[in-house]
Design a protein around this motif. Structure first.
Motif, PDB file in Angstrom:
ATOM      1  N   THR A 106       6.878   7.875   1.984  1.00 56.38           N
ATOM      2  CA  THR A 106       8.219   8.386   2.240  1.00 56.38           C
ATOM      3  C   THR A 106       9.027   8.413   0.952  1.00 56.38           C
ATOM      4  O   THR A 106       8.741   7.682   0.008  1.00 56.38           O
ATOM      5  N   ASP A 107      10.049   9.276   0.919  1.00 51.65           N
ATOM      6  CA  ASP A 107      10.952   9.295  -0.220  1.00 51.65           C
ATOM      7  C   ASP A 107      12.356   8.866   0.203  1.00 51.65           C
ATOM      8  O   ASP A 107      12.608   8.560   1.367  1.00 51.65           O
ATOM      9  N   ASN A 161      11.934  12.114   3.748  1.00 51.25           N
ATOM     10  CA  ASN A 161      10.785  12.990   3.932  1.00 51.25           C
ATOM     11  C   ASN A 161       9.504  12.163   3.960  1.00 51.25           C
ATOM     12  O   ASN A 161       9.410  11.120   3.307  1.00 51.25           O
ATOM     13  N   TYR A 207       5.359  12.334   3.284  1.00 51.38           N
ATOM     14  CA  TYR A 207       4.276  13.084   2.653  1.00 51.38           C
ATOM     15  C   TYR A 207       2.951  12.592   3.220  1.00 51.38           C
ATOM     16  O   TYR A 207       2.758  11.389   3.420  1.00 51.38           O
ATOM     17  N   SER A 236      -1.360  12.823   3.130  1.00 53.86           N
ATOM     18  CA  SER A 236      -2.656  13.238   2.598  1.00 53.86           C
ATOM     19  C   SER A 236      -3.471  13.766   3.770  1.00 53.86           C
ATOM     20  O   SER A 236      -4.012  12.989   4.562  1.00 53.86           O
ATOM     21  N   ILE A 264      -1.703  18.444   0.690  1.00 54.48           N
ATOM     22  CA  ILE A 264      -0.627  17.477   0.871  1.00 54.48           C
ATOM     23  C   ILE A 264       0.453  18.156   1.699  1.00 54.48           C
ATOM     24  O   ILE A 264       0.934  19.234   1.347  1.00 54.48           O
ATOM     25  N   ARG A 265       0.826  17.513   2.810  1.00 54.23           N
ATOM     26  CA  ARG A 265       1.851  18.081   3.681  1.00 54.23           C
ATOM     27  C   ARG A 265       3.169  17.332   3.486  1.00 54.23           C
ATOM     28  O   ARG A 265       3.188  16.166   3.100  1.00 54.23           O
ATOM     29  N   LYS A 266       4.256  18.010   3.783  1.00 51.34           N
ATOM     30  CA  LYS A 266       5.585  17.409   3.730  1.00 51.34           C
ATOM     31  C   LYS A 266       6.236  17.563   5.101  1.00 51.34           C
ATOM     32  O   LYS A 266       6.211  18.646   5.691  1.00 51.34           O
ATOM     33  N   PHE A 323       2.853  21.174   1.060  1.00 54.88           N
ATOM     34  CA  PHE A 323       3.531  20.867  -0.190  1.00 54.88           C
ATOM     35  C   PHE A 323       2.663  21.224  -1.391  1.00 54.88           C
ATOM     36  O   PHE A 323       3.155  21.718  -2.400  1.00 54.88           O
ATOM     37  N   ILE A 350      -1.548   7.846  -1.193  1.00 53.29           N
ATOM     38  CA  ILE A 350      -0.397   8.620  -1.655  1.00 53.29           C
ATOM     39  C   ILE A 350       0.788   7.683  -1.831  1.00 53.29           C
ATOM     40  O   ILE A 350       0.960   6.722  -1.075  1.00 53.29           O
ATOM     41  N   THR A 402       5.072   7.572  -3.797  1.00 55.17           N
ATOM     42  CA  THR A 402       6.145   8.315  -4.450  1.00 55.17           C
ATOM     43  C   THR A 402       6.922   7.400  -5.380  1.00 55.17           C
ATOM     44  O   THR A 402       6.813   6.177  -5.305  1.00 55.17           O
ATOM     45  N   VAL A 406       5.234  12.635  -6.472  1.00 52.07           N
ATOM     46  CA  VAL A 406       4.234  12.167  -5.520  1.00 52.07           C
ATOM     47  C   VAL A 406       2.922  11.966  -6.272  1.00 52.07           C
ATOM     48  O   VAL A 406       2.517  12.826  -7.057  1.00 52.07           O
TER      49      VAL A 406
END
Length: 369
Positions: free
Chosen positions: A76-77, A81, A83, A85, A92-94, A104, A128, A130, A136
Motif C-alpha cells: 500500500t502507499d 492505493n 499494488y 503482484s 503489476i496491478r493498482k 500499472f 512488492i 513501496t 514501487v
C-alpha cells in the motif's frame, strides 16, 4: 507493508521487537505456543476480483468486475492505493481506495524489458514494496532482479543482472549496478524497505537475506548460500547463520529484520549486528506473508488463515482457519481463504490479503484492540 516515519515499508514496532527478542533465539523450546482463539471482531470481505467465478483473468474494472490470476503479494502507499503482484498475468496491478483496478506495469506476457508502464515486462512478479516517494519495488523472481517502478509507471532494473546482458543472471555475488558485473540473486522472493530507503530481499534459492542501499549497492546481510538448515549464529561466513527457502521479510524501526521461511514454523530475527535468532514464543503452520499496522500488531498469513500478534505477544487467528480452504466472507472462523500469500495494511489498520488460489484481493476490516 506498513508506513513508518514517512516511508511505506514492512515494519515491526520496537515494542514488539523487544518482546520477540526476549522470547529467545536458538532452536525450539517448551515455551512454544500456537495462535490462540479467533478474533470475532474482524470482518473479511472481497476488495477486488470475483469470488464467485474465482478463475484466473486479467480484466480491469471495479471490485468484482476485475479479475486476477494468482496474485502473490500486495503493498500500500500513503494515498491508500494497493499494488498487486499478479504473478500469472506477469503484471503489476493498482487498486484505488474505491476498488478500481488498473494495470500499472507489464505487458501481460512473460519477458524482461524496462520501459514505460505497460511496455515493460516481467517474469512472474513476487514480493512488492513501496517507499515514501511513491516508487514501487518488485522482486522479479524468475529474472533474478529487483525492478523499480516510479509513481509515473516507468520501469527500470534496480539491482541484479538483466538476463539479456549475455551473462549468467543467477548467482550470489555482492556488487553495485545492473551491468555484467552487477550483483547476482537466485530467485528473490520477499522484499521490504526501511525508513532510510534500504531494501531487504529474501533471496530464496540462495538461502540468504540481502540488503540493497539506495544507491543500488547489494550486500549479504545474513545466511549461508545453498543452506538447507535453520541455524542461529552471526554473520555470513562458514560459521554464520543459515536459512532454508526464506520467502518473506519485514523490518522494524530499530533495523531488526524478520524472516519467514517456507518450511519453518518459527519466524527468525536478524539484529542490526547480524545476529540471527529464532522467535520461539509462537509457532505457525506455514508462515508466509508479513505486515504490521499502525498499532504495532503483526499479521502473518499462515495456511489459509491470517494470524494477529499483538505487541504484548498475544496471538489470535484474525480470519480463516489454518489448514481449511474456502472462499467465504465473514468474521473470524466463518471466513475462509485459499492459499493467502502477501499481506499489507493501511493507515486505518485494515489488512489486505493476496488470496492467491481464489484469484482475489480480500480486505479484513480493522478490528477493535
Amino acid at each position: 507493508m506498513k508506513r513508518w516515519a514517512g516511508k511505506w515499508t514492512y515494519v515491526l514496532s520496537t515494542g514488539l521487537a523487544l518482546l520477540l527478542a526476549s522470547c529467545g533465539g536458538g532452536g525450539g523450546g517448551s515455551s512454544n505456543t500456537s495462535p490462540g482463539q479467533t478474533t470475532p471482531t474482524a470482518s473479511l470481505a472481497l476488495f477486488a476480483g470475483n469470488l464467485v467465478v474465482a478463475t484466473g483473468g486479467s480484466t480491469n474494472g471495479t471490485g468484482a468486475a476485475a479479475s486476477f490470476n494468482g496474485p502473490t503479494a500486495v503493498a500500500t502507499d500513503s494515498a491508500g492505493n494497493v499494488y498487486v503482484s499478479d504473478q500469472n498475468n506477469y503484471i503489476i496491478r493498482k487498486i484505488t481506495p474505491a476498488g478500481v483496478v488498473s494495470t500499472f506495469a507489464g505487458t501481460g506476457s512473460y519477458g524482461f524489458a524496462d520501459g514505460p508502464g505497460t511496455q515493460a515486462s516481467f517474469g512472474p512478479p513476487q514480493g512488492i514494496a513501496t517507499d515514501g516517494a511513491g516508487n514501487v519495488y518488485v522482486a522479479d523472481s524468475a529474472n533474478n532482479t529487483i525492478r523499480k517502478i516510479t509513481a509515473a509507471g516507468q520501469v527500470s532494473t534496480f539491482a541484479g543482472v538483466a538476463p539479456n546482458v549475455g551473462v549468467t543472471s543467477s548467482g550470489s555475488s555482492d556488487s553495485t549496478g545492473t551491468g555484467p558485473a552487477g550483483a547476482l540473486f537466485n530467485t528473490p522472493r520477499g522484499i521490504a524497505s526501511d525508513h532510510a530507503g534500504n531494501l531487504y530481499v529474501a533471496d530464496m534459492q540462495n538461502a540468504t537475506i540481502r540488503k540493497i542501499l539506495p544507491d543500488g549497492t547489494v550486500s549479504t546481510l545474513a545466511g549461508t548460500v545453498g543452506s538447507t538448515t535453520h541455524t542461529d549464529s552471526t554473520g555470513t561466513g562458514p560459521a554464520g547463520a543459515t536459512f532454508f527457502l526464506p520467502t518473506s521479510v519485514a523490518v522494524d524501526s530499530s533495523g531488526n529484520v524478520y524472516v519467514a521461511e517456507a518450511n519453518n514454523p518459527n519466524l527468525r530475527k536478524i539484529a542490526p549486528d547480524g545476529t540471527v535468532s529464532t522467535i520461539t514464543s509462537v509457532t505457525f503452520t506455514a508462515p508466509e506473508g508479513l505486515a504490521v499496522d499502525s498499532a504495532d500488531n503483526l499479521y502473518v498469513s499462515d495456511s489459509n488463515s491470517v494470524v494477529k500478534l499483538t505487541p504484548g505477544g498475544v496471538a489470535t487467528t484474525l480470519a480463516g482457519t489454518a489448514g481449511v480452504s474456502g472462499s467465504a466472507d465473514g468474521s473470524g472462523a466463518n471466513a475462509s481463504f485459499n492459499n493467502p500469500a502477501g499481506l499489507a495494511t493501511d493507515s486505518a489498520g485494515n489488512v489486505y490479503v493476496a488470496d492467491s488460489s481464489n484469484n482475489v484481493i480480500r480486505k479484513i476490516t480493522a478490528a477493535a484492540p
